[in-house]
Write an enzyme that holds these catalytic residues in place. Sequence first.
Site, PDB file in Angstrom:
ATOM      1  N   THR A  68       0.826  -1.213   0.000  1.00  0.00           N
ATOM      2  CA  THR A  68       0.000   0.000   0.000  1.00  0.00           C
ATOM      3  C   THR A  68       0.857   1.258   0.000  1.00  0.00           C
ATOM      4  O   THR A  68       0.479   2.275  -0.584  1.00  0.00           O
ATOM      5  CB  THR A  68      -0.920   0.002   1.239  1.00  0.00           C
ATOM      6  OG1 THR A  68      -1.822  -1.100   1.140  1.00  0.00           O
ATOM      7  CG2 THR A  68      -1.725   1.285   1.340  1.00  0.00           C
TER       8      THR A  68
ATOM      9  N   TYR B 178      -7.820   1.296  -3.901  1.00  0.00           N
ATOM     10  CA  TYR B 178      -6.584   1.619  -4.612  1.00  0.00           C
ATOM     11  C   TYR B 178      -5.932   0.339  -5.115  1.00  0.00           C
ATOM     12  O   TYR B 178      -6.360  -0.775  -4.792  1.00  0.00           O
ATOM     13  CB  TYR B 178      -5.619   2.345  -3.679  1.00  0.00           C
ATOM     14  CG  TYR B 178      -5.280   1.550  -2.440  1.00  0.00           C
ATOM     15  CD1 TYR B 178      -4.234   0.642  -2.428  1.00  0.00           C
ATOM     16  CD2 TYR B 178      -6.049   1.686  -1.275  1.00  0.00           C
ATOM     17  CE1 TYR B 178      -3.949  -0.105  -1.306  1.00  0.00           C
ATOM     18  CE2 TYR B 178      -5.765   0.941  -0.150  1.00  0.00           C
ATOM     19  CZ  TYR B 178      -4.716   0.051  -0.168  1.00  0.00           C
ATOM     20  OH  TYR B 178      -4.441  -0.699   0.942  1.00  0.00           O
TER      21      TYR B 178
ATOM     22  N   SER C 127       1.124  -7.270  -0.705  1.00  0.00           N
ATOM     23  CA  SER C 127       1.727  -8.246   0.208  1.00  0.00           C
ATOM     24  C   SER C 127       0.795  -9.389   0.574  1.00  0.00           C
ATOM     25  O   SER C 127       1.251 -10.390   1.131  1.00  0.00           O
ATOM     26  CB  SER C 127       2.255  -7.567   1.471  1.00  0.00           C
ATOM     27  OG  SER C 127       1.230  -7.265   2.387  1.00  0.00           O
TER      28      SER C 127
ATOM     29  N   THR D 143       1.236  -4.106   4.399  1.00  0.00           N
ATOM     30  CA  THR D 143       0.906  -4.359   5.803  1.00  0.00           C
ATOM     31  C   THR D 143       0.363  -5.767   6.056  1.00  0.00           C
ATOM     32  O   THR D 143       0.492  -6.282   7.162  1.00  0.00           O
ATOM     33  CB  THR D 143      -0.139  -3.345   6.298  1.00  0.00           C
ATOM     34  OG1 THR D 143      -1.345  -3.489   5.531  1.00  0.00           O
ATOM     35  CG2 THR D 143       0.362  -1.921   6.174  1.00  0.00           C
TER      36      THR D 143
ATOM     37  N   LYS E 120      -0.390  -7.139  12.996  1.00  0.00           N
ATOM     38  CA  LYS E 120      -1.393  -6.196  12.519  1.00  0.00           C
ATOM     39  C   LYS E 120      -2.687  -6.453  13.272  1.00  0.00           C
ATOM     40  O   LYS E 120      -3.220  -7.562  13.254  1.00  0.00           O
ATOM     41  CB  LYS E 120      -1.603  -6.356  11.014  1.00  0.00           C
ATOM     42  CG  LYS E 120      -2.522  -5.306  10.397  1.00  0.00           C
ATOM     43  CD  LYS E 120      -2.602  -5.474   8.883  1.00  0.00           C
ATOM     44  CE  LYS E 120      -3.523  -4.423   8.263  1.00  0.00           C
ATOM     45  NZ  LYS E 120      -3.597  -4.565   6.783  1.00  0.00           N
TER      46      LYS E 120
ATOM     47  N   GLU F 143       5.767 -30.208  33.275  1.00  0.00           N
ATOM     48  CA  GLU F 143       4.968 -30.855  32.234  1.00  0.00           C
ATOM     49  C   GLU F 143       5.086 -30.095  30.914  1.00  0.00           C
ATOM     50  O   GLU F 143       4.167 -30.081  30.103  1.00  0.00           O
ATOM     51  CB  GLU F 143       3.501 -30.935  32.663  1.00  0.00           C
ATOM     52  CG  GLU F 143       3.279 -31.748  33.930  1.00  0.00           C
ATOM     53  CD  GLU F 143       1.810 -31.806  34.322  1.00  0.00           C
ATOM     54  OE1 GLU F 143       0.956 -31.438  33.495  1.00  0.00           O
ATOM     55  OE2 GLU F 143       1.526 -32.231  35.450  1.00  0.00           O
TER      56      GLU F 143
END
Length: 337
Positions: A15, A29, A64, A97, A167, A290
Amino acid sequence: MSEGRKIAILGTGGTIAGLGDAQGGGVGYQAGQLGVAQLLQPIADQAVPQGWSLELEQVAQLDSKDMDVAVWLQLAQACQRWLLQPDVAGVVITHGTDTLEETAWFLQCVLQPVKPVVLTCAMRPATALSADGPANLRDALACTAQGRAGVWAVASGEVHSAQQVHKAHPYRVHAFTSGEAGPAGWVEEGRVRWAGGSEAALSCAAVWKAWPVAEAWPWVEIVTSTAGARPAAVDALVAAGVQGLVVACTGNGSVHQALQQALQRAQDRGVRVWRSTRCEQGQIVQAQGEEDPLVSPLSPLKARISLMLELLHAARQAKVSEASGAMRVRVDCYPSG
């Protein structure tokens, strides 16, 4: 701070490099449209620390959400190439992002850098009236110039470690958080104020000793334990050849009873199964004495990356052992005299 006086900026799209319509809105966009050189233009005179110079490289140009292993490997190799240069103090990466937290953790695991590697991003495209990319890029440069070893994420004036960052909001500019750990630092008027004891996680769950190979990348998926969970999803993944599963458990590591038998069947067939919590903050707390080594302190997204790397490392070790065994057999086949 490193002795070098150069900072390498690697562009991957996102972005921060996005373009929208003429109305200046923050949605609708197209990501990954501007090159890294174009991103610098609005801040070139103010953002570069005095006495420093920049080197630019466009590694990728994508949204991304579509990040993949091939780009991760290109990015890691580019980082390594720049970091090995004595006059380069660190690397800044412009990134989307959506998967920034995953890329940050991958780079931390495979690079274990002794110089700063700083990822930055934007929640608004470059054409938005309230574009946050220029300020974030400026802060990332300041963090790199004054930074610490390791992989960091910088956004909205905050510095987050690769292990903690995630995020937390799909729209707000202040979208990233480190949860209960809090930011590792803050960028204020071009200076970084580090929180006490903030250091990168240099000891990862999967410490990598050799570069990964894209074609041999293990298949690891996340399975979420939910109300009404059905075991058929686990069985289908196993039948399709999945090699590892990270269970995003409810609460403090609990798993729906309908999934437990399917997960056991998966383990019986050689599938590695790790557990994490789906809770946004904290990690699974185990009873003293444990402790289960298959419980990860990482988020499910980052545990998946660490498990992928561990499986890849194990496969490579197995190949080395197999090759060594074959060599011994061939030597033994020759007559002794």
